[in-house]
Design an enzyme around this catalytic site. Structure first.
Site, PDB file in Angstrom:
ATOM      1  N   GLU A 278       0.886  -1.180   0.000  1.00 14.15           N
ATOM      2  CA  GLU A 278       0.000   0.000   0.000  1.00 14.15           C
ATOM      3  C   GLU A 278       0.913   1.215   0.000  1.00 14.15           C
ATOM      4  O   GLU A 278       1.447   1.598   1.036  1.00 14.15           O
ATOM      5  CB  GLU A 278      -0.889   0.010   1.264  1.00 14.15           C
ATOM      6  CG  GLU A 278      -1.849  -1.150   1.369  1.00 14.15           C
ATOM      7  CD  GLU A 278      -3.053  -0.995   0.452  1.00 14.15           C
ATOM      8  OE1 GLU A 278      -3.187   0.051  -0.210  1.00 14.15           O
ATOM      9  OE2 GLU A 278      -3.845  -1.940   0.390  1.00 14.15           O
ATOM     10  N   GLU A 492      -6.545  -4.108   0.785  1.00  8.52           N
ATOM     11  CA  GLU A 492      -6.954  -4.205   2.180  1.00  8.52           C
ATOM     12  C   GLU A 492      -8.446  -3.928   2.224  1.00  8.52           C
ATOM     13  O   GLU A 492      -8.977  -3.216   1.366  1.00  8.52           O
ATOM     14  CB  GLU A 492      -6.179  -3.188   3.039  1.00  8.52           C
ATOM     15  CG  GLU A 492      -4.719  -3.595   3.125  1.00  8.52           C
ATOM     16  CD  GLU A 492      -3.897  -2.816   4.127  1.00  8.52           C
ATOM     17  OE1 GLU A 492      -4.013  -1.583   4.168  1.00  8.52           O
ATOM     18  OE2 GLU A 492      -3.126  -3.461   4.847  1.00  8.52           O
TER      19      GLU A 492
HETATM   20  N1  LIG Z   1      -1.465   3.174   0.225  1.00  9.39           N
HETATM   21  C1  LIG Z   1      -1.657   3.300   1.530  1.00  9.39           C
HETATM   22  O1  LIG Z   1      -2.545   2.672   2.105  1.00  9.39           O
HETATM   23  C2  LIG Z   1      -0.807   4.240   2.344  1.00  9.39           C
HETATM   24  C3  LIG Z   1       0.425   4.698   1.909  1.00  9.39           C
HETATM   25  N2  LIG Z   1       1.187   5.540   2.703  1.00  9.39           N
HETATM   26  C4  LIG Z   1       2.453   6.076   2.183  1.00  9.39           C
HETATM   27  O2  LIG Z   1       3.456   6.006   3.191  1.00  9.39           O
HETATM   28  C5  LIG Z   1       4.378   7.087   3.062  1.00  9.39           C
HETATM   29  C6  LIG Z   1       4.581   7.769   4.391  1.00  9.39           C
HETATM   30  O3  LIG Z   1       4.887   6.863   5.375  1.00  9.39           O
HETATM   31  P1  LIG Z   1       6.374   6.651   5.924  1.00  9.39           P
HETATM   32  O4  LIG Z   1       6.249   5.989   7.255  1.00  9.39           O
HETATM   33  O5  LIG Z   1       7.142   7.922   5.831  1.00  9.39           O
HETATM   34  O6  LIG Z   1       6.956   5.613   4.854  1.00  9.39           O
HETATM   35  P2  LIG Z   1       8.309   4.793   4.889  1.00  9.39           P
HETATM   36  O7  LIG Z   1       8.332   4.013   3.632  1.00  9.39           O
HETATM   37  O8  LIG Z   1       9.470   5.643   5.220  1.00  9.39           O
HETATM   38  O9  LIG Z   1       8.148   3.814   6.139  1.00  9.39           O
HETATM   39  C7  LIG Z   1       7.068   2.923   6.265  1.00  9.39           C
HETATM   40  C8  LIG Z   1       7.446   1.782   7.211  1.00  9.39           C
HETATM   41  O10 LIG Z   1       8.491   1.005   6.634  1.00  9.39           O
HETATM   42  C9  LIG Z   1       9.571   0.852   7.556  1.00  9.39           C
HETATM   43  N3  LIG Z   1      10.800   0.717   6.767  1.00  9.39           N
HETATM   44  C10 LIG Z   1      11.584   1.709   6.276  1.00  9.39           C
HETATM   45  N4  LIG Z   1      12.596   1.183   5.554  1.00  9.39           N
HETATM   46  C11 LIG Z   1      12.441  -0.163   5.584  1.00  9.39           C
HETATM   47  C12 LIG Z   1      13.168  -1.256   5.011  1.00  9.39           C
HETATM   48  N5  LIG Z   1      14.261  -1.071   4.272  1.00  9.39           N
HETATM   49  N6  LIG Z   1      12.726  -2.512   5.237  1.00  9.39           N
HETATM   50  C13 LIG Z   1      11.611  -2.733   5.961  1.00  9.39           C
HETATM   51  N7  LIG Z   1      10.884  -1.737   6.548  1.00  9.39           N
HETATM   52  C14 LIG Z   1      11.296  -0.471   6.356  1.00  9.39           C
HETATM   53  C15 LIG Z   1       9.475   2.098   8.418  1.00  9.39           C
HETATM   54  O11 LIG Z   1      10.130   1.933   9.634  1.00  9.39           O
HETATM   55  C16 LIG Z   1       7.967   2.240   8.567  1.00  9.39           C
HETATM   56  O12 LIG Z   1       7.467   1.382   9.547  1.00  9.39           O
HETATM   57  C17 LIG Z   1       3.766   8.000   2.019  1.00  9.39           C
HETATM   58  O13 LIG Z   1       4.398   7.806   0.776  1.00  9.39           O
HETATM   59  C18 LIG Z   1       2.329   7.520   1.918  1.00  9.39           C
HETATM   60  O14 LIG Z   1       1.713   7.801   0.715  1.00  9.39           O
HETATM   61  C19 LIG Z   1       0.769   5.936   3.914  1.00  9.39           C
HETATM   62  C20 LIG Z   1      -0.461   5.492   4.387  1.00  9.39           C
HETATM   63  C21 LIG Z   1      -1.349   4.659   3.623  1.00  9.39           C
END
Ligand SMILES: NC(=O)C1=CN([C@@H]2O[C@H](COP(=O)(O)OP(=O)(O)OC[C@H]3O[C@@H](n4cnc5c(N)ncnc54)[C@H](O)[C@@H]3O)[C@@H](O)[C@H]2O)C=CC1
Ligand SMILES: C[N+](C)(C)CCCC(=O)O
Length: 520
Positions: A278, A492
């Site tokens: 997502e 989801e």
């Molecule tokens: N399509 C959807 O349902 C949704 C999408 N998002 C997207 O999420 C982004 C914002 O959320 P952020 O937390 O800043 O995203 P992020 O991608 O930085 O982190 C998301 C999660 O991944 C973990 N993570 C980071 N690097 C990782 C790795 N190499 N391996 C495994 N886990 C890792 C982080 O600790 C966190 O728990 C935005 O781009 C937003 O559009 C947010 C909410 C809903």
């Protein structure tokens, strides 16, 4: 223990839901002192760690928790616990799982105010919105409780009395990795279908919002799930990698950014593990001149300013038909001016702070660049300092409306993840469709029109996972949610999600003799 500086132990409030007392909790008092990992049915400190992270109260800029990022040994212990619980849980009937999930849903409903208060303190969204998030959370548990009880395979009659049947079986230990914008809701949207299908889950929240997943874990245990069925490990990228790479993890469901999604998919590919991704978006909202203007304006605000604009499916490219763009823009500004920004725990606040200081800077940077590229800031976009002195170090900004935008501007092409609406003018349906689809994202879209045929024609042409007609950002749990293109895949919510948390076994039953070309 969860403590607030004024001396009230929130854990006890939470356990005996003293709704009034929790509601009385004010911004600037909460400190999280209890362990933040959950394993084997209890809160624990990790046995090893790879660094620490600080979690903030965005409203005040205070540190409310310091978490130890779980190391490889802690992750392995969580997986071991989950495997043991899976053995018990996967043998239960659908009705038995249904009962436990319904009890958990009931407890979430009962403790809605306490959960929403914690969510607001750790995330910054208004208490008004946090309560709505808790509603979609228990609804999700209730929905999958119902489906658990009705999950069944197929029976197929074959020649000679033989037959076959299918069994819908769980995958095993699933991992959920969450973003920080809907911490409790994401934990529920992932765990409810996973557990309903008979899986175990290890959930890793974003290190920015570590707190509320623990409340869910405690509720699941009290509702009757075996210890270890739902575990929480805290940490960032390194901990996430340990989870994704663990050989005994059967599936990863991820919510977050596109770049991290790519890494998750790469790791999963190495283990041939199914993934649900997502990811982000830059969704179009198309407003035709024959729309109900009042509803379209409401839709545009819902599409841009919920959770301070930190919503993946936000409709941030607002295409408005030329004939009504002036009237629409005037009305949108009028309504945006009325949004009350401030202490997110106050009942009448509708916009709290952004998640943290670097993110506020990042969003402000997008607005600065938009101006440099020729956009006009018609309203807002400034860092905001509330008059209440305790909020002085919070991460607030005024919601921003950009006009004179072009499709090639950064503010129109890239996900900002903040309260920034870009208004664009269009003339014809064919033109707006081409422009709306000219993006590598495909999470959602919206269309406002009174022409029912056009509404469905446009919905069919848009390359997105969800299309809202005459509304935006409503998310009933009965409807699947997920992306096209780089916004991800898998879904989801809705019935279909059962397929993403199960595997199908075919059983062939011979009722006659074996016919074989090797027979003598
Ligand atoms: N399509 C959807 O349902 C949704 C999408 N998002 C997207 O999420 C982004 C914002 O959320 P952020 O937390 O800043 O995203 P992020 O991608 O930085 O982190 C998301 C999660 O991944 C973990 N993570 C980071 N690097 C990782 C790795 N190499 N391996 C495994 N886990 C890792 C982080 O600790 C966190 O728990 C935005 O781009 C937003 O559009 C947010 C909410 C809903
Ligand atoms: C609930 N809703 C539709 C506003 C957003 C859900 C997706 C997300 O986590 O950003």
């Amino acid at each position: 223990m969860l403590h607030c500086a004024v001396g009230c132990g929130l854990t006890s409030l939470f356990r005996t839901p003293g709704i009034a007392a929790v509601a009385a909790m004010s911004t600037g008092t909460f400190v999280q002192l209890e362990p933040l990992n959950y394993r084997g049915g209890v809160r624990v400190e990790p046995v090893d760690s790879c660094g620490t992270e600080k979690a903030f109260e965005p409203a005040t800029g205070r540190v409310i928790a310091t978490l130890r990022c779980s190391g490889e040994r802690e992750v392995s212990l969580a997986v071991k616990n989950a495997k043991a619980a899976f053995k018990v849980w996967s043998k239960k009937s659908g009705m038995e799982r249904c009962e436990v999930l319904l009890e958990a849903a009931r407890m979430i409903k009962e403790q809605k105010n306490a959960i929403a208060t914690i969510e607001t303190i750790n995330n910054g969204k208004s208490i008004f919105e946090a309560r709505l998030d808790v509603d979609t959370s228990w609804q999700c548990l209730e929905y999958y409780a119902g489906l658990a009880a009705s999950m069944a395979g197929e029976h197929v009659q074959l020649p000679g009395g033989s037959f076959g049947y299918t069994r819908r079986e769980p995958l095993g230990v699933c991992v959920g990795i969450g973003a920080w914008n809907y911490p409790f809701q994401i934990a529920c949207w992932k765990s409810a279908p996973a557990l309903a299908c008979g899986n175990a889950m290890i959930f890793k929240p974003s290190p920015f919002t570590p707190v509320s997943a623990l409340l869910l874990a405690e509720i699941y245990t009290k509702a009757g799930m075996p210890p270890g069925l739902f575990n929480v490990v805290q940490g960032g990228a390194a901990t996430g990698q340990f989870l994704c790479q663990h050989p005994d993890v059967a599936k990863v469901s991820f919510t977050g950014s596109v770049p991290t999604g790519m890494k998750i998919m790469e790791m999963s590919a190495k283990g041939i593990k199914p993934v649900t991704l997502e990811l982000g978006g830059k969704s179009p909202l198309i407003i035709f001149s024959d729309c109900d203007l009042k509803n379209a304006v409401k839709g545009a605000l819902l599409a841009n300013f919920l959770s301070q604009g930190q919503v993946c499916c936000n409709g941030t490219r607002v295409f408005v038909q030329k004939e009504i763009i002036d009237k629409f823009t005037e009305e949108v500004v009028k309504q945006t001016e009325k949004i009350k920004i401030g202490d997110p725990l106050l009942e009448d606040t509708r916009m709290g702070p952004l998640i943290n200081s670097p993110h506020l800077e990042r969003v402000s940077g997008f607005i600065k660049l938009a101006k440099e590229q020729g956009a006009t800031v018609l309203y807002g976009g400034d860092v905001y300092v509330p008059t209440d002195p305790k909020l002085k170090f919070g991460y607030y900004m005024t919601p921003c409306i950009l006009t004179n935008c072009r499709d090639d501007m950064t503010c129109v092409k890239e996900e900002i993840f903040g309260p920034v609406m870009s208004i664009l003018s269009f003339e014809t349906e064919a033109e707006v469709l081409a422009r709306a689809n000219d993006t590598s994202f495909g999470l959602a879209a919206g269309v406002f029109t009174s022409d029912i045929q056009r509404a469905h024609r446009v919905a069919a042409e848009l390359q997105v996972g969800t299309c809202y007609i005459n509304n935006y950002n409503v998310s009933p749990v009965e409807l699947p949610f997920g992306g096209y293109k780089k916004s991800g895949f898998g879904r989801e919510n809705g019935r279909v999600t059962i397929e993403y948390y199960t595997q199908l076994k075919t059983v062939y039953v011979e009722m006659g003799d074996v016919e074989s070309p090797f027979e003598s």
